[in-house]
Write an enzyme that holds these catalytic residues in place. Structure first.
Site, mmCIF file in Angstrom:
data_model
loop_
_atom_site.group_PDB
_atom_site.id
_atom_site.type_symbol
_atom_site.label_atom_id
_atom_site.label_comp_id
_atom_site.label_asym_id
_atom_site.label_seq_id
_atom_site.Cartn_x
_atom_site.Cartn_y
_atom_site.Cartn_z
ATOM 1 N N SER A 148 50.501 -12.670 -32.688
ATOM 2 C CA SER A 148 51.778 -12.803 -32.022
ATOM 3 C C SER A 148 51.549 -12.644 -30.620
ATOM 4 C CB SER A 148 52.987 -12.012 -32.780
ATOM 5 O OG SER A 148 54.160 -12.341 -32.290
ATOM 6 N N ASP A 203 54.963 -20.065 -40.995
ATOM 7 C CA ASP A 203 55.397 -19.566 -39.853
ATOM 8 C C ASP A 203 56.163 -20.432 -38.517
ATOM 9 O OD1 ASP A 203 55.549 -18.164 -37.118
ATOM 10 O OD2 ASP A 203 53.446 -17.657 -37.116
ATOM 11 N N HIS A 249 56.170 -15.967 -40.000
ATOM 12 C CA HIS A 249 55.293 -15.061 -39.085
ATOM 13 C C HIS A 249 54.879 -13.853 -39.433
ATOM 14 C CE1 HIS A 249 54.129 -14.571 -34.797
ATOM 15 N NE2 HIS A 249 54.855 -13.406 -34.733
#
Lengths: 198, 380
Positions: B156, B322, B355
């Protein structure tokens, strides 16, 4: 290093230090050989998770990609050679892949099984059913090989699309070339290895 | 340390380092001095070639693996991947994990005391961006005597830092592992961040960021921000499987304010819990850092050209469900690395968890990360 027989032939057509894209690279055998023996750099495209992991284990650059989704992400003339072994018959659009290979690379190398081989002809002619053999073990409904062609078919396609055949090698299942198969390739050759350009 | 699992790094103690050379920031301001809190796992080898830097995401911190006390209920946030015999194997690697500048877990940030005023920085803390984090991490590397990382790894927002390392300090890392990330946020990503920020900014207790001076915490706004964020971390399927339309009681109450659906209750809990442990100014700063990151901006948007200096081999991974950093964004990065003729492998992992998948023990993901990390050569 013990290289698969068809890869031994292909390997000779790839110059040292060149930039190679291998479509459907499997366990990364060819690229691994080329990068360690010929300082070749490049990427393999693969869809099978186990194969992808084997590539990572070998230190081969591998890109997870379904060839049927197109190769738009690769720029024109961005590779010296684009290779595709034993996958032409398994893709949705063999003609588009061929076009893409020659757009992306200066040269393309392809190998595929010959559906015009006498054994296939005999099987279909005598039994009236789709050929099943040790080499092509699937039945029509579960085969990944959805676009079988003969050498003649392939060469016709090349001709139609103005693709120049630089080299052709016709071999049997053990990738040996014989004088007879060189004389009647479409009848006696089992696997074709083509080097083409435009 | 028998109370911890055999593949845990066990009990760890955070360390603290003060840096007194001013750090010039992208925003034009500078920090005269600052502190970074970090943890290390494993042993640095004699040639100092086995160090791995872990970069944390939006709400992360330095405590990535192991336990701070035998009573800890949970280990560090990435314990799934860091430990003896794990994907990032502490028998081989010396792992460094820090709390980023601007954070709220011990490193200098908005809740620290501004030496010039003797009060908390609050809203006056300078804006910190990904480039600044990487520069401050480089100082930490210098302090630890690490000239070159074996790998810089992050998911991320952490993946953006790993990427920035490869671009800005190409000779200081051999491998870059960027997971569930992108080279820049999309308009939708920025939009979600803006909703989160507005939730905080419009909380009456926020007091223009100086809530601490008033003895207040903008809990409501921070909780809301987290609720919005949390929705984007989970996939539609994951939420469906977890909660569906399940109700807390058997019948509908026809009550507008009440918490009736389990998913509402879950989100409220997540929001409340987060608002008690995270700092609102840090949250604002971190979301802005996410929004601003776009290394290709300086190169007319040409990412391949931006990546030209990269020397590290790269591993890029994404997860099928995601939607915060969808596979298409990771493919963009992988394609640009290919166009720049860099060494890169790209994997698209099938996972239902959205995610959040990058924090979870998904077998194929862990196997790929292990395979990749195991191939990294380090001296004994």
């Amino acid at each position: 290093m013990n290289l698969r027989a068809d890869l031994q032939i292909i390997e000779k057509w790839i110059s040292p230090g060149s930039h190679v894209l291998d479509l459907g690279c499997g366990n990364g055998e060819l690229l691994h050989y080329l990068q360690s023996q010929k300082k070749v750099r490049g990427y393999g495209l693969e869809i099978d998770p186990d194969n992808i992991n084997t590539c990572i284990n070998k230190g081969v650059n591998v890109i997870e990609k379904n060839l049927d989704h197109g190769l738009d992400n690769f720029a024109d003339r961005s590779f010296d050679t684009v290779v595709m072994t034993q996958a032409l018959q398994a893709v949705h659009y063999p003609d588009r892949i061929l076009e893409d290979m020659l757009r992306i690379g200066r040269e393309a190398i392809l190998t595929f099984p010959n559906f015009g081989h006498w054994r296939c002809r005999l099987y279909l002619g005598m039994k009236g059913r789709m050929p099943v053999s040790e080499f092509m073990p699937y039945t029509w409904y579960n085969t990944p090989n959805i676009h079988f062609c003969t050498f003649k078919d392939f060469e016709n396609l090349c001709h139609e699309r103005s693709v120049k055949i630089l080299d052709r090698l016709v071999v049997d299942q053990t990738h040996q070339s014989s004088r007879l198969s060189a004389m009647w390739p479409n009848l006696l050759g089992e696997v074709a290895i083509y080097r083409v350009t435009r | 340390m028998s109370q911890f699992p055999a593949d845990s790094v066990g009990l760890v103690t955070p360390q603290r380092q003060t840096f007194s050379e001013p750090l010039q920031l992208a925003c034009g301001r500078s920090l005269a001095n600052y502190e970074l809190v970090y943890e290390t796992y494993g042993q640095l080898n004699a040639s100092r070639s086995n160090a791995v830097l872990i970069c944390h995401a939006l709400s992360g911190h330095h405590h990535a693996a192991g336990y701070h006390s035998p009573d800890d209920r949970k280990p560090g946030w990435w314990d799934v991947c860091i430990g003896p015999g794990k994907a990032i194997d502490t028998n081989r690697f010396f792992v460094v994990s820090l709390n980023n500048l601007g954070g709220c877990h011990g490193s200098t940030g908005p809740s620290s005391i501004n030496p010039d005023t003797g009060k908390a920085w609050g809203a006056h803390f300078p804006m910190i961006v990904v480039e600044d984090w990487v520069n401050s991490q480089a100082r930490l590397a210098d302090h630890l005597g690490i000239r070159q990382w074996a790998a810089v790894v992050g998911g991320s927002l952490g993946g953006m830092q790993a990427l920035q390392w490869a671009i800005a300090h190409p000779d200081r890392l051999r491998h870059c592992v960027a997971i569930a990330t992108a080279s820049k946020l999309s308009a939708q990503n920025i939009a979600f961040n803006e909703v989160a920020r507005q939730a905080i900014l419009s909380d009456p207790d926020f007091r223009d960021g100086d809530y601490a001076a008033h003895g207040l915490v903008p809990k409501h706004g921070l909780g809301l921000a987290r609720m919005v964020g949390h929705i984007t971390y989970l996939s539609d399927d994951a939420m469906g499987q977890k909660f569906g339309r399940e109700l807390r009681s058997d019948e509908l109450k026809y009550d507008i304010k009440g918490v009736e659906f389990q998913v509402e209750s879950y989100l409220r809990y997540q929001g409340q819990e987060f608002s008690q442990r995270f700092d609102a100014n840090t949250y604002l700063l971190m979301t802005k850092a996410l929004d601003y990151y776009d290394p290709a901006r300086a190169h007319g948007g040409d990412l391949a050209r931006t990546l030209e200096p990269v020397q590290a081999r790269c591993l890029v991974m994404s997860f099928s469900t995601d939607w915060r950093f969808p596979p298409s964004r990771s493919r963009e990065l992988a394609n640009a690395l290919i166009a720049a003729r860099k060494d890169v492998s790209y994997l698209e992992i099938e996972a239902d968890q959205g995610h959040d998948a990058f924090l979870l023990p998904i077998p194929r993901y862990i196997q790929a990360l292990s395979s990749y990390m195991n191939r990294i050569e380090v001296d004994a």
